[in-house]
Design a protein around this motif. Sequence first.
Motif, mmCIF file in Angstrom:
data_model
loop_
_atom_site.group_PDB
_atom_site.id
_atom_site.type_symbol
_atom_site.label_atom_id
_atom_site.label_comp_id
_atom_site.label_asym_id
_atom_site.label_seq_id
_atom_site.Cartn_x
_atom_site.Cartn_y
_atom_site.Cartn_z
ATOM 1 N N UNK A 204 72.835 19.207 72.107
ATOM 2 C CA UNK A 204 74.082 19.579 71.429
ATOM 3 C C UNK A 204 73.906 19.505 69.917
ATOM 4 N N UNK A 205 73.185 18.484 69.447
ATOM 5 C CA UNK A 205 72.938 18.357 68.006
ATOM 6 C C UNK A 205 72.151 19.549 67.480
ATOM 7 N N UNK A 206 71.240 20.067 68.299
ATOM 8 C CA UNK A 206 70.489 21.262 67.918
ATOM 9 C C UNK A 206 71.412 22.467 67.786
ATOM 10 N N UNK A 207 72.399 22.573 68.684
ATOM 11 C CA UNK A 207 73.381 23.662 68.585
ATOM 12 C C UNK A 207 74.170 23.566 67.278
ATOM 13 N N UNK A 212 76.182 25.054 62.119
ATOM 14 C CA UNK A 212 76.868 24.498 60.949
ATOM 15 C C UNK A 212 76.513 25.178 59.622
ATOM 16 N N UNK A 213 75.242 25.575 59.353
ATOM 17 C CA UNK A 213 74.965 26.235 58.060
ATOM 18 C C UNK A 213 75.643 27.586 57.897
ATOM 19 N N UNK A 214 76.105 28.191 59.006
ATOM 20 C CA UNK A 214 76.738 29.507 58.951
ATOM 21 C C UNK A 214 78.225 29.431 58.662
ATOM 22 N N UNK A 215 78.778 28.228 58.602
ATOM 23 C CA UNK A 215 80.207 28.056 58.367
ATOM 24 C C UNK A 215 80.545 28.298 56.891
ATOM 25 N N UNK A 216 81.751 28.738 56.638
ATOM 26 C CA UNK A 216 82.212 28.944 55.265
ATOM 27 C C UNK A 216 82.273 27.601 54.535
ATOM 28 N N UNK A 217 81.682 27.541 53.365
ATOM 29 C CA UNK A 217 81.692 26.317 52.574
ATOM 30 C C UNK A 217 80.601 25.334 52.952
ATOM 31 N N UNK A 218 79.787 25.671 53.969
ATOM 32 C CA UNK A 218 78.718 24.747 54.379
ATOM 33 C C UNK A 218 77.722 24.533 53.243
ATOM 34 N N UNK A 219 77.462 25.595 52.482
ATOM 35 C CA UNK A 219 76.499 25.474 51.382
ATOM 36 C C UNK A 219 76.976 24.477 50.337
ATOM 37 N N UNK A 220 78.302 24.408 50.132
ATOM 38 C CA UNK A 220 78.833 23.445 49.176
ATOM 39 C C UNK A 220 78.569 22.020 49.648
ATOM 40 N N UNK A 221 78.767 21.776 50.937
ATOM 41 C CA UNK A 221 78.490 20.450 51.480
ATOM 42 C C UNK A 221 77.026 20.090 51.384
ATOM 43 N N UNK A 286 68.466 10.634 62.287
ATOM 44 C CA UNK A 286 69.316 10.526 61.107
ATOM 45 C C UNK A 286 69.132 11.714 60.170
ATOM 46 N N UNK A 287 67.876 12.149 59.988
ATOM 47 C CA UNK A 287 67.600 13.265 59.084
ATOM 48 C C UNK A 287 68.089 14.592 59.654
ATOM 49 N N UNK A 288 68.153 14.704 60.982
ATOM 50 C CA UNK A 288 68.682 15.928 61.595
ATOM 51 C C UNK A 288 70.203 15.942 61.524
ATOM 52 N N UNK A 289 70.812 14.775 61.782
ATOM 53 C CA UNK A 289 72.281 14.701 61.827
ATOM 54 C C UNK A 289 72.907 14.831 60.440
ATOM 55 N N UNK A 290 72.209 14.359 59.408
ATOM 56 C CA UNK A 290 72.800 14.336 58.065
ATOM 57 C C UNK A 290 73.171 15.728 57.543
ATOM 58 N N UNK A 291 72.274 16.745 57.569
ATOM 59 C CA UNK A 291 72.698 18.071 57.096
ATOM 60 C C UNK A 291 73.817 18.673 57.939
ATOM 61 N N UNK A 404 81.969 20.053 73.071
ATOM 62 C CA UNK A 404 80.547 19.765 72.861
ATOM 63 C C UNK A 404 80.353 18.515 72.015
ATOM 64 N N UNK A 405 81.091 18.443 70.914
ATOM 65 C CA UNK A 405 80.930 17.297 70.026
ATOM 66 C C UNK A 405 81.323 15.987 70.714
ATOM 67 N N UNK A 406 82.478 15.960 71.361
ATOM 68 C CA UNK A 406 82.946 14.730 72.001
ATOM 69 C C UNK A 406 82.069 14.361 73.195
ATOM 70 N N UNK A 407 81.521 15.371 73.875
ATOM 71 C CA UNK A 407 80.589 15.095 74.969
ATOM 72 C C UNK A 407 79.315 14.458 74.432
ATOM 73 N N UNK A 408 78.835 14.951 73.288
ATOM 74 C CA UNK A 408 77.671 14.352 72.645
ATOM 75 C C UNK A 408 77.955 12.911 72.244
ATOM 76 N N UNK A 409 79.104 12.689 71.644
ATOM 77 C CA UNK A 409 79.464 11.354 71.171
ATOM 78 C C UNK A 409 79.638 10.388 72.336
ATOM 79 N N UNK A 410 80.270 10.864 73.417
ATOM 80 C CA UNK A 410 80.471 10.020 74.596
ATOM 81 C C UNK A 410 79.142 9.699 75.273
ATOM 82 N N UNK A 411 78.235 10.677 75.351
ATOM 83 C CA UNK A 411 76.920 10.444 75.961
ATOM 84 C C UNK A 411 76.139 9.385 75.185
ATOM 85 N N UNK A 412 76.178 9.473 73.863
ATOM 86 C CA UNK A 412 75.483 8.482 73.035
ATOM 87 C C UNK A 412 76.107 7.096 73.218
#
Length: 588
Positions: A204-207, A212-221, A286-291, A404-412
């Motif tokens: 899910x993190x790979x998805x 996430x980089x394709x979202x509007x304003x992602x470059x600003x973050x 950590x390095x994958x999740x941060x961006x 997807x996000x909550x399933x990832x968080x619950x699995x962890x």
Amino acid sequence: RPLWSNKVEYILAQVGYSVGSMNIWSFPNLWIQNGGSVFLVFYILMLFLIGVPLLFMEMASGQRLRQGSLGVWKLTSPWMTGLGYTTFLVCFIEGLVFNLVNCWSLLYLSQSFQFPVPWETCPLVKNSSEVSLDPECARTTPSMYFWYRKTLKASDTIEDGGVLIPSVTLSLLLIWFLTGLIMINGLKSTGKALYVLVLLPYLILLCFLIRSPLLEGASFGLQHMLVFKKVSIEDSISIFFQVGMYVLLSLGLGLGIIASFATYMHPSNNCLTDAFLMALVNLGTSLIATPVIFAVMGFWATVIAHRCSENNSSKLVFYLIFRVAIVNLIPCPHALLLHLKVKKYIKVYDVTWCTIIKKMVLSKVSECKIQDQISKVKKGTSFAYLAFIEAMSFIPGSAYWSILFLLMYLSMGLTAMVGIMQGIITPLQDTFSFSRKHPKLLIVNVSVLMFLCSLFFAQPSGFYFFRLLNDYWINFPILFLITLENVAIAWSYGAKRFLAEMMILMGHPISPIYRFLLCCLCPFVLLVLSAVTPIYVYVQDFIYLAWDSSTSEEVPREFPSWAFNSLIIFTVIVFLPILIYFVYYFIH
């Protein structure tokens, strides 16, 4: 003693426990607060100079002695026998706190199977013949805070108790049932479940990493993530403290869980390589999740800023239509005023409006800067978590991404909880023969007992008690336990003797540098952190953010004096076994 079916299951168990939700939220939060590159350098140094040796120490202790936390320290050093009992108690309390977070994740996951998700917009309420936004939600930013408090039904103060919240109680029952079900057949069921629970979050993190980089304003973050700042000596000391605490807590040290997993491995297993692998996976996650976090936060800030600007435009139109007297004073066409673009209305003010009128109108609107929204992430991991969930509701197919996000968080969360349960069950099985003969009954009884204890947090004020334990208590016992464990191995048992025995078991030499790290560097860093932590907690304001139902906003409130006294009593009770056994062996 049973063994893992293969080493892959063992590595998955260790990864699932140590690489938890803390890597998703705390790492980006520390990154943005501490200058990025400086924090990363401190983190890598602490991870490999402190984290790896301590990981190796815990893995080797369990693997060599094949005992849980109640037995391993008695065999290591009789003076430290009480350390096992204290570790067991802290692990039990940590389990109650941790599964409460899993309970909330399950609650939100159940609410995500709606379209649109309930926190995407404020709910409508009907007042006589009019329909309008819920005023409580409308006053709350982000709106996720409204649903967050509505779901938990949090009281206004920690003193306000009340009956159990049905939704939270049911969710707690389900989460403890899932936890027991995963472990009911011992390593056989746990090992198979870990293939799904550990690997699914990475998929899910790979998805999210692709989307996430394709979202509007992602470059600003992402640009905000790459902004580095210079730090002073005082800042370096603060970073050292924060990084040290983060490394120890994110690796899951001190609770005997890593040792419990290692007891089911063959004594000749190369646990030093395993420790390095764990550290690399921790760093990589950590390095994958941060961006991903920064890209989504940039998107969230952009959407919130746009909504703020739209709200300002609506206010201006309303102001210009219904304040006829003032409109007549403005020397520009009404059509132009009614079609003002958000980015241009200040320029129009400067050109056409007199100073007095401009001040009157500007007082009706608010600042809508993306930078201000991004800076709110520094409020803490809870804010980032809620903002991330809200950001999912802005993406096309919001329900899908929220699930997807909550399933990832619950699995962890579940994989970490499996580790905590293993740290509770293994010592009981090693100590009581009845527990070994009836393992399923033991798991059921422990799950039921912990469920009943966790009902304390299902009352309206339960969230504040969770913050009390999580923010002001749990970190210090864990840090103190790690320090005592390190002293017991390095000085009481002897690092030279310990490493010599591991060399014989593993069949290859171990670098002498690990003796220096275990005997000198690790104890020094741990003692400094143990001395600084109480001071750091003491100088902080002893407050919590409470929900004010009259204004629908979070307001800071001071914890009552009995809360502080209860933490002191709690600490004394938990660490009492160490003192009792120490005095006993001193006398005898």
